[in-house]
Design an enzyme around this catalytic site. Structure first.
Site, PDB file in Angstrom:
ATOM      1  N   PRO A  29       0.825  -1.215   0.000  1.00 21.84           N
ATOM      2  CA  PRO A  29       0.000   0.000   0.000  1.00 21.84           C
ATOM      3  C   PRO A  29       0.858   1.263   0.000  1.00 21.84           C
ATOM      4  CG  PRO A  29      -0.833  -1.563   1.609  1.00 21.84           C
ATOM      5  CD  PRO A  29       0.476  -2.109   1.112  1.00 21.84           C
ATOM      6  N   GLU A 104      -6.023  -1.021   1.311  1.00 19.50           N
ATOM      7  CA  GLU A 104      -5.649  -0.745   2.702  1.00 19.50           C
ATOM      8  C   GLU A 104      -6.733   0.136   3.335  1.00 19.50           C
ATOM      9  OE1 GLU A 104      -2.399   2.111   3.637  1.00 19.50           O
ATOM     10  OE2 GLU A 104      -1.490   0.446   4.712  1.00 19.50           O
ATOM     11  N   TYR A 180      -1.674   5.468  13.356  1.00 17.17           N
ATOM     12  CA  TYR A 180      -3.107   5.528  13.082  1.00 17.17           C
ATOM     13  C   TYR A 180      -3.886   4.723  14.127  1.00 17.17           C
ATOM     14  CZ  TYR A 180      -1.355   7.602   8.768  1.00 17.17           C
ATOM     15  OH  TYR A 180      -0.708   8.418   7.857  1.00 17.17           O
ATOM     16  N   ARG A 302      13.193  -0.992   0.420  1.00 14.49           N
ATOM     17  CA  ARG A 302      13.753  -0.451  -0.837  1.00 14.49           C
ATOM     18  C   ARG A 302      14.550  -1.522  -1.583  1.00 14.49           C
ATOM     19  NH1 ARG A 302      17.965   2.430  -2.187  1.00 14.49           N
ATOM     20  NH2 ARG A 302      18.690   2.747  -0.040  1.00 14.49           N
ATOM     21  N   CYS A 351      15.784   8.879  -2.964  1.00 17.00           N
ATOM     22  CA  CYS A 351      15.814  10.334  -2.739  1.00 17.00           C
ATOM     23  C   CYS A 351      14.547  10.827  -2.046  1.00 17.00           C
ATOM     24  CB  CYS A 351      15.982  11.061  -4.062  1.00 17.00           C
ATOM     25  SG  CYS A 351      14.624  10.729  -5.216  1.00 17.00           S
ATOM     26  N   CYS A 366       8.750  11.026  -9.509  1.00 16.23           N
ATOM     27  CA  CYS A 366       9.912  10.181  -9.223  1.00 16.23           C
ATOM     28  C   CYS A 366      11.108  10.700  -9.992  1.00 16.23           C
ATOM     29  CB  CYS A 366       9.603   8.743  -9.635  1.00 16.23           C
ATOM     30  SG  CYS A 366      11.022   7.640  -9.527  1.00 16.23           S
TER      31      CYS A 366
HETATM   32  C1  FMN Z   1       4.817   7.946  -1.931  1.00 17.71           C
HETATM   33  C2  FMN Z   1       4.596   6.993  -0.795  1.00 17.71           C
HETATM   34  C3  FMN Z   1       3.336   6.915  -0.210  1.00 17.71           C
HETATM   35  C4  FMN Z   1       3.107   6.008   0.826  1.00 17.71           C
HETATM   36  N1  FMN Z   1       1.842   5.859   1.308  1.00 17.71           N
HETATM   37  C5  FMN Z   1       1.558   4.858   2.164  1.00 17.71           C
HETATM   38  C6  FMN Z   1       0.209   4.538   2.508  1.00 17.71           C
HETATM   39  O1  FMN Z   1      -0.737   5.153   2.017  1.00 17.71           O
HETATM   40  N2  FMN Z   1       0.002   3.521   3.374  1.00 17.71           N
HETATM   41  C7  FMN Z   1       1.025   2.795   3.900  1.00 17.71           C
HETATM   42  O2  FMN Z   1       0.778   1.866   4.658  1.00 17.71           O
HETATM   43  N3  FMN Z   1       2.317   3.069   3.577  1.00 17.71           N
HETATM   44  C8  FMN Z   1       2.593   4.047   2.703  1.00 17.71           C
HETATM   45  N4  FMN Z   1       3.891   4.274   2.312  1.00 17.71           N
HETATM   46  C9  FMN Z   1       4.966   3.452   2.886  1.00 17.71           C
HETATM   47  C10 FMN Z   1       5.276   2.275   1.978  1.00 17.71           C
HETATM   48  O3  FMN Z   1       4.197   1.409   1.851  1.00 17.71           O
HETATM   49  C11 FMN Z   1       6.471   1.462   2.470  1.00 17.71           C
HETATM   50  O4  FMN Z   1       6.190   0.943   3.736  1.00 17.71           O
HETATM   51  C12 FMN Z   1       7.758   2.292   2.531  1.00 17.71           C
HETATM   52  O5  FMN Z   1       7.852   3.155   1.438  1.00 17.71           O
HETATM   53  C13 FMN Z   1       8.981   1.370   2.527  1.00 17.71           C
HETATM   54  O6  FMN Z   1       8.970   0.567   1.406  1.00 17.71           O
HETATM   55  P1  FMN Z   1       9.969   0.810   0.147  1.00 17.71           P
HETATM   56  O7  FMN Z   1      11.332   0.825   0.722  1.00 17.71           O
HETATM   57  O8  FMN Z   1       9.716  -0.341  -0.761  1.00 17.71           O
HETATM   58  O9  FMN Z   1       9.588   2.122  -0.422  1.00 17.71           O
HETATM   59  C14 FMN Z   1       4.154   5.191   1.310  1.00 17.71           C
HETATM   60  C15 FMN Z   1       5.410   5.300   0.718  1.00 17.71           C
HETATM   61  C16 FMN Z   1       5.641   6.167  -0.330  1.00 17.71           C
HETATM   62  C17 FMN Z   1       6.994   6.231  -0.953  1.00 17.71           C
HETATM   63  S1  SF4 Z   2      11.429   9.459  -6.185  1.00 17.07           S
HETATM   64 FE1  SF4 Z   2      11.797   7.598  -7.333  1.00 17.07          FE
HETATM   65  S2  SF4 Z   2      13.974   7.275  -7.129  1.00 17.07           S
HETATM   66 FE2  SF4 Z   2      13.419   8.719  -5.519  1.00 17.07          FE
HETATM   67  S3  SF4 Z   2      12.933   7.447  -3.742  1.00 17.07           S
HETATM   68 FE3  SF4 Z   2      11.020   7.756  -4.801  1.00 17.07          FE
HETATM   69  S4  SF4 Z   2      10.843   5.994  -6.143  1.00 17.07           S
HETATM   70 FE4  SF4 Z   2      12.975   6.120  -5.505  1.00 17.07          FE
END
Ligand code: FMN
Ligand code: SF4
Length: 689
Positions: A29, A104, A180, A302, A351, A366
């Site tokens: 999510p 979610e 939350y 990540r 970033c 992005c």
């Molecule tokens: C743009 C963005 C929006 C996010 N919105 C939510 C969200 O609505 N609900 C949630 O549970 N986590 C949200 N997250 C957290 C991600 O689900 C995830 O837990 C976090 O980015 C780590 O994962 P990653 O390293 O793959 O990005 C968000 C993350 C990003 C980057």
């Molecule tokens: S903007 Fe793009 S490159 Fe930067 S952290 Fe988010 S997904 Fe990764």
């Protein structure tokens, strides 16, 4: 190409309750700034991930009731049946490509202030989140929930789950994370209750259990029930019966959900920038869950390397590889691994511009992937691009982020492209910046494009090639694109918060001087009103080189804008750890080598600092001299057969990397396009049923 057998395990199907994911790639999510008011953009954005091979594609947070209103942050709603068809657009798009769709369901509790709905916020005990970030700060405190409120909440969750099933979702979440409402019941700081929902861990977990139970009943065996839970705080708390309260919670609920989705507690640790955290940073907190349940576990970190992903599964940490950012940077990541093209993965650089767009309340952006959010409104696909509209040749001057992206996208369209770079290597500002503390991962912006350009026979890169206007006229390409970047200015800062008054003279530097190898004397002061990463990164860089460093900013925090990218807490810890003195709400008014004069932004009270080197990180201006010189020679351009001269990236308007990449990409998409198609389609909410 064939898939590397080492990665076969990533493509095994995984049973999640009554449904089966086709593989282990799980787009977790994440909000994308495209709420119910942009349903077509949202559907195309998530459908593209399904097309790119993700086995499960989830929504972002979806409010179950108007008492959970996060405005102005962009959240989705499933408040009544009118909201169903908006979400159905997404499930159809996801199913079309063979993926499962997850939703979610979310209640923000005492973390939201219901600015639009004006309903009284709810919380376990009347405690609110006292955040200091402008979008989260509020002056409305929540009420303590009574038994009727808890019953109502369970009803809202059940109704939302039923609607989710009608909208076609396969996986329905209970969300007990990130401050939350259900999470608030888990933590004793929020939960001071003396009834059956407070006190012992078994009592604190009761609400989550009941939410899972009503969700299961509502979906009637047709959807899987998932629990997303933050475990960082709980893991740090000792328990009388288990290694931590997190262990106790997971043991108590072990087989209740069909899927465990485990994460950290706050955005800066859950979604940490690469500047301060590497791939897999969640593992030390969530590594125990898999051992306490028979149900599949998904987690994030990540993940961009297929070897790390395989490692997570083989070591028994995760069953499904969760991703938010890597699925934004490359929606086709699973497909590329499947087709033996893992070298082509456009890896996330960490970033956090994407998370900043959520804070901004706009569709996701992005740095690496300029097409994200543009799938529907501009018709941009991350892997496909229209063929060239003419047999034109294009000369791009400057191989920084904008020039590189422009060359790549034009090359893929089939244009004959020459990319001329004055320096000995390509990369522009990235060549210096990626050597600064914490920014090495950003080199992926350069290296991915370098690798992709090497495959194109119709793009020629000329290094060490400083072109004048006369040279360009002589070359006579059909189109000329100026991507010559920007320069930092030696300007100070007025009480009106405008850059003013050039400060020339010995001991005054800009980031460009440091990039060029200037040797600074100690003590040094970094004066930062750019407010993004450069000021604090340079302060750290200078401190690492043995200088005594102070950091001065008119803002209230160091690198003030980085609150948007989750960097700010760690920026402060880093500056503090490096012994860098911080002067906020302060501007520089005068400097002579030896002494710097400062004034308080609001009171003008004057202070002085010992300083031999002043680094000004403030305004930047386009390096567009070449453009201006060419544009003035209209007749010569015509005679040379040059039909257009354009500027892109910082040479057009200086900005963050994300803007430069986007600008280069947009130029390439729009070359020879019908002018009528250049405006994007505007999305609109679906009519009420
Ligand atoms: C743009 C963005 C929006 C996010 N919105 C939510 C969200 O609505 N609900 C949630 O549970 N986590 C949200 N997250 C957290 C991600 O689900 C995830 O837990 C976090 O980015 C780590 O994962 P990653 O390293 O793959 O990005 C968000 C993350 C990003 C980057
Ligand atoms: S903007 Fe793009 S490159 Fe930067 S952290 Fe988010 S997904 Fe990764």
């Amino acid at each position: 190409m064939a898939r590397n057998p080492r990665y076969d395990i990533l493509f095994e199907p995984v049973k999640i309750g009554p449904v089966t994911a086709r593989n282990r790639f799980y787009a977790v999510p994440h909000a994308a700034g495209m709420t119910n008011s942009m349903p077509h953009m949202r559907a195309a954005f998530r459908g593209t991930k399904a097309e790119g091979g993700w086995g499960v594609v989830c929504t972002g947070y979806v409010s179950i009731h108007p008492s959970s209103d996060d405005a102005p942050l962009p959240f989705a709603t499933l408040w009544n049946d009118d909201d169903i068809h908006s979400h159905a657009l997404m499930t159809e798009a996801v199913h079309r490509h063979g993926a499962l769709a997850g939703i979610e369901l979310w209640h923000g509790g005492g973390s939201v202030v219901n600015r639009t709905s004006r309903l009284t916020p709810l919380s376990p005990s009347g405690t609110s989140w006292m955040a200091t970030h402008v979008n989260f700060m509020g002056n409305q405190r929540p009420k303590a929930m009574d038994a009727d409120d808890i019953r109502a909440l369970l009803g809202w969750q059940a109704q939302a789950a039923r609607r989710a099933r009608s909208a076609g979702f396969d996986i329905v979440y209970v969300y007990a994370g990130m401050g939350y409402l259900p999470y608030e019941f888990l933590l004793p700081e929020w939960n001071l209750r003396t009834d059956a929902y407070g006190g012992s861990v078994a009592n604190r977990v009761r609400l989550v259990r009941e939410l899972l139970e009503v969700t299961r009943e509502a979906v009637a065996g047709e959807c899987a029930v998932a629990l997303r839970i933050s475990l960082e705080e709980l893991r740090a708390r000792p328990s009388a019966v288990a290694p931590s309260e997190a262990h106790e919670v997971v043991t108590l609920l072990a087989e209740v959900p069909d899927l465990w989705d485990v994460k950290m507690d706050s955005s800066p640790t859950d979604c940490p920038p690469s500047r301060f955290a590497s791939e897999g940073s969640h593992e030390p907190v969530i590594d125990f869950v898999r051992k306490l349940t028979l149900k599949p576990v998904v987690g994030v970190g990540r993940f961009t390397s297929p070897d790390s992903m395989v490692g997570q599964i083989r070591r028994g940490v995760l069953d499904l590889i969760g991703a938010a950012r890597p699925s934004i940077a490359d929606p086709f990541l699973p497909r590329k691994i499947d087709e033996g093209r893992e070298q082509e993965i456009r890896e996330c650089i960490g970033c956090n511009i994407c998370i900043s767009s959520w804070h901004d309340g706009v569709p996701v952006r992005c740095t690496q992937n300029p097409t994200i959010g543009e799938e529907w409104r501009r018709g941009w696909h991350p892997e496909r691009i229209a063929p060239a509209g003419s047999p034109a040749s294009v000369l791009i001057v400057g191989a920084g982020p904008a020039g590189l992206e422009c060359a790549l996208a034009l090359g893929r369209r089939g244009y004959e492209v020459s990319l001329a770079e004055a320096a000995d290597d390509i990369g522009g500002r990235l060549r210096f910046e990626t050597r600064l503390p914490g920014l090495a991962t950003w080199a992926r912006v350069l290296e991915w494009r370098r690798g992709q350009l090497d495959r194109l026979g119709n793009v020629t890169v000329y290094r060490g090639n400083l072109l004048s206007a006369a040279d360009i006229l002589e070359l006579g390409n059909t189109h000329v694109v100026i991507a010559t970047g920007a320069r930092w200015a030696r300007l100070l800062y007025s009480p009106l918060e405008i850059p003013v008054g050039a400060l020339e003279g010995p001991g005054v530097y800009t980031p460009d001087d440091i990039a060029a190898g200037a040797e600074l004397e100690s003590p040094a002061v970094v004066f930062d009103f750019d407010n993004y990463y450069m000021g604090s990164v340079l302060a750290e860089h200078l401190a690492r080189h043995g200088l005594r460093v102070s950091y001065v900013t008119p803002a209230g925090h160091a690198s003030a804008w980085t609150i948007m990218s989750n960097e700010q807490p760690q920026v402060h810890r880093t500056l503090f750890g490096a012994g860098i003195a911080l002067h906020t709400l302060t501007r520089v008014t005068a400097f002579e080598p030896g002494e710097l004069t400062l004034a308080n932004l609001f009171t003008n009270a004057v202070t002085r600092l010992e300083c031999r080197s002043l680094v000004i990180v403030g305004a930047r201006f386009a390096s567009d001299g070449l453009y201006t010189a060419l544009a003035a020679r209209t007749a010569d351009l015509g005679a040379a057969g040059i039909r257009s001269v354009a500027r892109i990236g910082d040479a057009l308007a200086p900005g963050a990397l994300v803007h430069a990449v986007y600008s280069g990409h947009r130029y390439a998409r729009e070359l020879d396009a019908d002018p009528a198609t250049l405006l994007y389609r505007r999305d609109a909410p679906l009519p009420l049923t």
